[in-house]
Scaffold this motif. Structure first.
Motif, PDB file in Angstrom:
ATOM      1  N   SER A  79       0.834  -1.211   0.000  1.00  0.00           N
ATOM      2  CA  SER A  79       0.000   0.000   0.000  1.00  0.00           C
ATOM      3  C   SER A  79       0.863   1.254   0.000  1.00  0.00           C
ATOM      4  N   GLU A  82       2.460   1.636  -3.452  1.00  0.00           N
ATOM      5  CA  GLU A  82       1.468   2.089  -4.429  1.00  0.00           C
ATOM      6  C   GLU A  82       1.071   3.540  -4.194  1.00  0.00           C
ATOM      7  N   LYS A  86       1.114   6.213  -7.062  1.00  0.00           N
ATOM      8  CA  LYS A  86      -0.175   6.773  -7.474  1.00  0.00           C
ATOM      9  C   LYS A  86      -0.096   8.264  -7.746  1.00  0.00           C
ATOM     10  N   HIS A  91       1.869   2.564 -12.369  1.00  0.00           N
ATOM     11  CA  HIS A  91       1.284   1.289 -11.960  1.00  0.00           C
ATOM     12  C   HIS A  91       2.377   0.328 -11.479  1.00  0.00           C
ATOM     13  N   LEU A  92       1.948  -0.722 -10.763  1.00  0.00           N
ATOM     14  CA  LEU A  92       2.884  -1.674 -10.172  1.00  0.00           C
ATOM     15  C   LEU A  92       2.599  -3.087 -10.664  1.00  0.00           C
TER      16      LEU A  92
END
Length: 336
Positions: A79, A82, A86, A91-92
């Motif tokens: 989290s 990301e 973000k 993107h991952l």
């Protein structure tokens, strides 16, 4: 239809090298250029839109490559990574890398190249499964990498690691400071660099205090609950009592406590136990677990920021200070 990966394999180079040949950007030796061109001609290779995008524009995707020995990456860590991505619309992709074996000695590198071919602007290499020489070759061909929980001096500015040796030493010294002399241990996975480092630090703490641990009081674990439980039971069967137990990670420590309790031993009154990692659940075990905290989330976030700087010419602040912190709870008793 041949792919950029097929060309790389036939030419005996990385995908990044083929990308540089296609784009005309970056340095490629005359010998390598000839091999790549011959491979493309042999395969009748024509770059498709995916291959062109790989060399000509940003794909707004970051990858994480790690294997089963790298450890467990938790939801909170993902989290936080990301959240960093973000903000910039990145993107991952997370890939389970493969381990080299006698049957497939290039499995790790091949699985890394597959991740590159999925379309990543940069990749975080998590753990120590890829040999340093191979990582340096990758970095030469595909410069947008950072290393998580690994250290290579030649690319130290791309490495985010923790002093596992010193942390292991701190754990051993803590047990000694609490008066323990008869000490056993369940190691981490000794096939990994950080596993051997934390174990060596612990052993050196013993040696510095003139304490010798008999071989029968060292059980080789692998970071799993199962091995922690089995290890504690095996140690109890030895004709060599101990008052403290060092475990290579918290999972092993938690299951060791369960095994000790099942045999009527009280933790910490009969046997003290110290773990390693400070998992989220460590403060909720019975008793709450004394351990050393690994700032993995902080390491992962800064590895991500460094990669964003590399890939997208950002200037995010990077922190390389990951200090050791002993977390004292209730699983170690002072018997001094």
């Amino acid at each position: 239809m041949a792919t950029i990966r097929d060309v790389a394999k036939l030419a005996g180079v990385g995908i990044g090298t083929v990308s540089r040949v296609l784009s005309g950007k970056g340095s490629v030796s005359a010998k390598t250029l000839l091999k790549v061109n011959q491979a493309m001609e042999s395969l009748n290779f024509t770059p498709n839109s995916s291959a062109r995008s790989l060399v000509s524009k940003r794909l707004n995707t970051i990858g994480i490559w790690g294997t089963e020995t790298s450890g467990e990456i938790n939801r909170r860590t993902l989290s936080e990574i990301e959240a960093e991505l973000k903000e910039f619309g990145i993107h991952l992709i997370f890939a389970d890398g493969e381990l080299n074996s006698g049957e497939d000695p290039t499995a790790s590198r091949d699985s890394f190249d597959r991740l590159v071919s999925k379309g990543c602007d940069g990749i975080i290499i998590w753990g120590t499964d890829l040999p340093a020489r191979e990582i340096l070759q990758i970095e030469n061909e595909f410069p947008n990498i950072t290393l998580l929980n690994n250290k290579i001096d030649l690319i130290d500015d791309k490495c985010f690691y923790f002093d596992h040796y010193q942390a292991g030493y701190v754990c051993g010294q803590h047990l000694i400071d609490k008066g323990h002399r008869n000490i056993a241990c369940i190691t981490g996975w000794l096939k990994t660099f950080d596993g051997t480092q934390r174990q060596q630090g612990f052993i050196d703490a013993m040696s510095s205090n003139n304490i010798h641990i008999p071989r029968e009081l060292i059980f080789e674990g692998d970071y799993t609950f199962t091995k922690g439980y089995e290890g504690a039971l095996a140690l109890l069967k030895q004709d060599n009592p101990f008052t403290a137990l060092f475990c290579g990670n918290d999972q092993s420590a938690m299951s060791a406590i369960s095994a000790l309790t099942s045999k009527g031993f009280d933790v910490p009154n009969d046997v003290s136990v110290i773990g390693y990692d400070d998992m989220n659940i460590a403060s909720y075990t019975s008793p709450p677990l004394t351990t050393v905290r690994i700032p993995f989330n902080k390491m992962a976030v800064n590895a991500t920021r460094r990669l964003l700087n590399l890939c997208y010419n950002l200037e995010l602040n990077i922190d390389y200070d990951f200090s050791i912190e002993l977390i004292e709870r209730d699983s170690v008793k002072n018997i001094g």
